[in-house]
Design a protein around this motif. Structure first.
Motif, mmCIF file in Angstrom:
data_model
loop_
_atom_site.group_PDB
_atom_site.id
_atom_site.type_symbol
_atom_site.label_atom_id
_atom_site.label_comp_id
_atom_site.label_asym_id
_atom_site.label_seq_id
_atom_site.Cartn_x
_atom_site.Cartn_y
_atom_site.Cartn_z
ATOM 1 N N VAL A 20 -6.407 -4.431 7.946
ATOM 2 C CA VAL A 20 -7.227 -4.766 6.887
ATOM 3 C C VAL A 20 -7.994 -6.112 7.229
ATOM 4 O O VAL A 20 -7.390 -6.845 7.674
ATOM 5 N N SER A 21 -9.278 -6.112 7.357
ATOM 6 C CA SER A 21 -10.269 -7.198 7.941
ATOM 7 C C SER A 21 -11.123 -7.878 6.883
ATOM 8 O O SER A 21 -11.636 -7.177 5.856
ATOM 9 N N LEU A 80 2.220 -7.722 -1.697
ATOM 10 C CA LEU A 80 2.555 -6.667 -0.931
ATOM 11 C C LEU A 80 3.673 -5.649 -1.156
ATOM 12 O O LEU A 80 4.576 -6.242 -2.027
ATOM 13 N N PRO A 81 3.820 -4.723 -0.446
ATOM 14 C CA PRO A 81 4.868 -3.748 -0.590
ATOM 15 C C PRO A 81 6.175 -4.469 -0.302
ATOM 16 O O PRO A 81 6.114 -5.398 0.352
ATOM 17 N N GLU A 82 7.397 -3.970 -0.784
ATOM 18 C CA GLU A 82 8.320 -4.741 -0.664
ATOM 19 C C GLU A 82 9.138 -4.290 0.930
ATOM 20 O O GLU A 82 9.616 -5.436 1.287
ATOM 21 N N SER A 83 8.834 -3.565 1.513
ATOM 22 C CA SER A 83 9.460 -3.467 2.878
ATOM 23 C C SER A 83 8.335 -3.546 3.949
ATOM 24 O O SER A 83 7.896 -1.882 4.202
ATOM 25 N N CYS A 109 -7.160 -9.212 1.065
ATOM 26 C CA CYS A 109 -6.374 -8.618 2.053
ATOM 27 C C CYS A 109 -5.133 -7.779 1.796
ATOM 28 O O CYS A 109 -4.730 -6.605 1.941
ATOM 29 N N PHE A 110 -4.252 -8.536 1.017
ATOM 30 C CA PHE A 110 -2.958 -8.378 0.421
ATOM 31 C C PHE A 110 -3.267 -7.284 -0.523
ATOM 32 O O PHE A 110 -2.249 -6.177 -0.488
ATOM 33 N N LYS A 114 -1.686 -3.347 -0.283
ATOM 34 C CA LYS A 114 -0.798 -2.799 -1.058
ATOM 35 C C LYS A 114 -1.535 -1.388 -1.723
ATOM 36 O O LYS A 114 -0.906 -0.416 -1.866
ATOM 37 N N ARG A 115 -3.068 -1.217 -2.142
ATOM 38 C CA ARG A 115 -3.411 0.214 -2.244
ATOM 39 C C ARG A 115 -3.441 1.127 -1.197
ATOM 40 O O ARG A 115 -3.001 2.190 -1.496
ATOM 41 N N LYS A 116 -3.535 0.584 0.020
ATOM 42 C CA LYS A 116 -3.532 1.773 1.185
ATOM 43 C C LYS A 116 -1.934 2.173 1.266
ATOM 44 O O LYS A 116 -1.905 3.266 1.540
#
Length: 121
Positions: A20-21, A80-83, A109-110, A114-116
């Motif tokens: 992600v940019s 962010l996702p957990e792992s 970005c974060f 998370k969405r992706k």
């Protein structure tokens, strides 16, 4: 949040080419469940690595950018996702960006990561 330390871990994240940019930041990410073999599959939690090249500026400037990135990554790590493993790469313009701008970009970005990752599961 732990740090990515080994070259092998950095390469694993960058090789996946998921990113992600924004204006001054590029976030490369890798979910731990994407890794089938290797030591990375056994890692739990979020890990972050920083990539700030000489194009950003001299050593003092690069270290200042890294400090800002570390502070912002800690602040927004809950998005962010957990792992997952994250590599934050600074574009040369990051040296001239003010803290508020970097903060907004990092949060954006974060959220995008998370969405992706949520849409893949």
């Amino acid at each position: 949040m732990e740090r990515l330390k080994s070259h092998r871990d950095f390469v694993a994240v960058l090789k996946r080419r998921r990113r992600v940019s924004r204006e001054d930041i590029v976030v490369h990410y890798l979910m731990h469940d994407d890794v089938v073999t290797g030591d990375t599959a056994t890692v739990q939690g979020r890990r972050v690595g920083l990539a700030v090249s000489k194009a950003v500026g001299n050593a003092v400037t690069r270290n200042a950018v890294k400090r800002r990135f570390r502070v912002l990554a800690r602040k927004y790590e809950s998005l962010l996702p957990e792992s997952c493993d994250i590599v934050l790469r600074a574009k040369p313009s990051a040296a001239r960006a003010d803290f508020l701008s970097l903060e907004q970009q990092m949060a954006s970005c974060f959220e995008a990561v998370k969405r992706k990752t949520a849409s893949r599961q």
